[in-house]
Motif scaffolding. Structure first.
Motif, PDB file in Angstrom:
ATOM      1  N   THR A  42      -2.839  18.613 -11.782  1.00 22.00           N
ATOM      2  CA  THR A  42      -1.577  19.058 -11.204  1.00 22.00           C
ATOM      3  C   THR A  42      -1.054  20.232 -12.014  1.00 22.00           C
ATOM      4  OG1 THR A  42      -1.010  16.857 -10.370  1.00 22.00           O
ATOM      5  CG2 THR A  42       0.794  18.432 -10.634  1.00 22.00           C
TER       6      THR A  42
ATOM      7  N   GLU B 206       2.041  22.823 -12.657  1.00 22.47           N
ATOM      8  CA  GLU B 206       3.469  23.034 -12.458  1.00 22.47           C
ATOM      9  C   GLU B 206       3.798  24.472 -12.853  1.00 22.47           C
ATOM     10  OE1 GLU B 206       5.686  20.133 -14.616  1.00 22.47           O
ATOM     11  OE2 GLU B 206       5.010  18.457 -13.366  1.00 22.47           O
TER      12      GLU B 206
ATOM     13  N   THR C 154       1.560  25.902  -4.375  1.00 24.56           N
ATOM     14  CA  THR C 154       2.669  25.171  -4.958  1.00 24.56           C
ATOM     15  C   THR C 154       3.706  24.831  -3.889  1.00 24.56           C
ATOM     16  OG1 THR C 154       3.705  27.273  -5.572  1.00 24.56           O
ATOM     17  CG2 THR C 154       2.395  26.155  -7.256  1.00 24.56           C
TER      18      THR C 154
ATOM     19  N   ARG D 131       4.788  22.614  -7.702  1.00 24.31           N
ATOM     20  CA  ARG D 131       3.623  21.807  -8.082  1.00 24.31           C
ATOM     21  C   ARG D 131       2.495  22.008  -7.071  1.00 24.31           C
ATOM     22  NH1 ARG D 131       7.717  17.759  -8.712  1.00 24.31           N
ATOM     23  NH2 ARG D 131       8.263  17.456 -10.907  1.00 24.31           N
TER      24      ARG D 131
ATOM     25  N   ARG E 176      -1.599  20.329  -6.513  1.00 26.20           N
ATOM     26  CA  ARG E 176      -2.625  19.390  -6.982  1.00 26.20           C
ATOM     27  C   ARG E 176      -4.007  19.899  -6.583  1.00 26.20           C
ATOM     28  NH1 ARG E 176      -3.225  12.838  -6.005  1.00 26.20           N
ATOM     29  NH2 ARG E 176      -5.504  12.778  -6.170  1.00 26.20           N
TER      30      ARG E 176
ATOM     31  N   GLY F  54      -5.068  15.958 -15.467  1.00 28.08           N
ATOM     32  CA  GLY F  54      -3.695  15.612 -15.819  1.00 28.08           C
ATOM     33  C   GLY F  54      -2.741  16.646 -15.277  1.00 28.08           C
ATOM     34  N   THR F  55      -1.842  17.145 -16.137  1.00 24.95           N
ATOM     35  CA  THR F  55      -0.839  18.126 -15.723  1.00 24.95           C
ATOM     36  C   THR F  55      -0.922  19.355 -16.603  1.00 24.95           C
ATOM     37  OG1 THR F  55       0.657  16.370 -14.949  1.00 24.95           O
ATOM     38  CG2 THR F  55       1.631  18.536 -15.373  1.00 24.95           C
TER      39      THR F  55
ATOM     40  N   ARG G 222       1.148  22.876 -17.297  1.00 26.29           N
ATOM     41  CA  ARG G 222       2.411  23.579 -17.058  1.00 26.29           C
ATOM     42  C   ARG G 222       2.269  25.046 -17.422  1.00 26.29           C
ATOM     43  NH1 ARG G 222       3.487  18.492 -18.876  1.00 26.29           N
ATOM     44  NH2 ARG G 222       4.905  17.244 -17.564  1.00 26.29           N
TER      45      ARG G 222
END
Length: 246
Positions: A47, A49, A175, A180, A182, A215-216, A218
């Motif tokens: 993901t 961001e 996004t 966001r 994915r 995971g994420t 940023r």
């Protein structure tokens, strides 16, 4: 006596040719065994961001994973979707405004307006022209077979602007309103994340990130966003059939 080749063996092959065939068969057998016991590469999810320089989410940005050179999970054999994607013309606007596609994807251009449109692009990644397309006509189709940014315009309505971003990757997304996106992908060493939006002012290289683990991830921009490149439609727009003014 007659110059015919001499063959030996039941199958007509010379004894020297048989070891090579056995070696190829053995290699295929080992590859099959490895696939059965090890399985196909496991899919993962990342993901992203995306925030602007003020920490606000940026929507409609395209995020994609660049396969590494020699990546066994690279998409050489991953074909784009069989069904074409759609770039519509609604209320004298391109819909969607930004359309990411995999290289080789077919895109159709229906006209949902009761007025004519004349779509074109002079971009190096794809030059084309769809002349005077009427509502109800069969949607014209274009295949995007070269990676790069394709900028769309309309010869009749100068304020119409759209983008098709052609990618050499099957792993991409856009996004949402929260910034966001994915990405479901097959992890391998050396993969990198890229981001694009027409309003991003940061140098593209400064936004590239390695894919270290699922995971994420940023990403925050450091430069101010550029102005929206879409021209404003004229106040006194010409009316279409039946007095149509979107």
């Amino acid at each position: 006596m007659f110059g015919l080749p001499i063959r030996s063996g039941v199958d007509g092959r010379s004894p020297e040719a048989r070891p090579a065939k056995r070696s190829r068969c053995a290699a295929r057998y080992l590859a099959l065994v490895a696939f059965i016991f090890c399985g196909a590469p496991q899919a993962a999810s990342l993901t992203v961001e995306l925030r602007d320089n003020n920490g606000k989410p940026l929507s409609e940005a395209v995020v994609w994973i660049e396969p590494a050179a020699g990546d066994p999970a690279a998409p050489q054999d991953r074909l784009p979707a069989e069904r074409p994607l759609v770039m519509d013309q609604q209320k004298r606007l391109f819909t969607p405004y930004i359309l990411p596609v995999q290289r080789g994807t077919r895109v159709i251009f229906p006209n949902s307006d009761p007025i004519n449109h004349h779509v074109y692009s002079f971009s190096p990644a794809k030059r084309f022209e769809l002349r005077l397309h009427h509502q109800g006509d069969s949607a014209q189709e274009v295949t995007f077979d070269k990676p790069g940014l394709v900028t769309l315009g309309c010869n009749i309505h100068d304020w119409m602007l759209g983008f098709i971003l052609v990618l050499d990757s099957p792993w991409f997304a856009q996004t949402d309103a929260e910034g966001r996106a994915r990405l479901d992908y097959q992890p391998a060493a050396g993969q990198r994340v890229h981001v694009w939006h027409p309003r991003i002012g940061d140098a593209p290289e400064s936004l590239v990130r390695p894919v270290e683990q699922p995971g994420t991830l940023r990403i925050q921009l450091s430069e101010r966003l550029k102005r929206d490149p879409r021209p404003k439609p004229p106040i006194d727009r010409p009316r279409g059939k039946g007095g149509y003014v979107p």
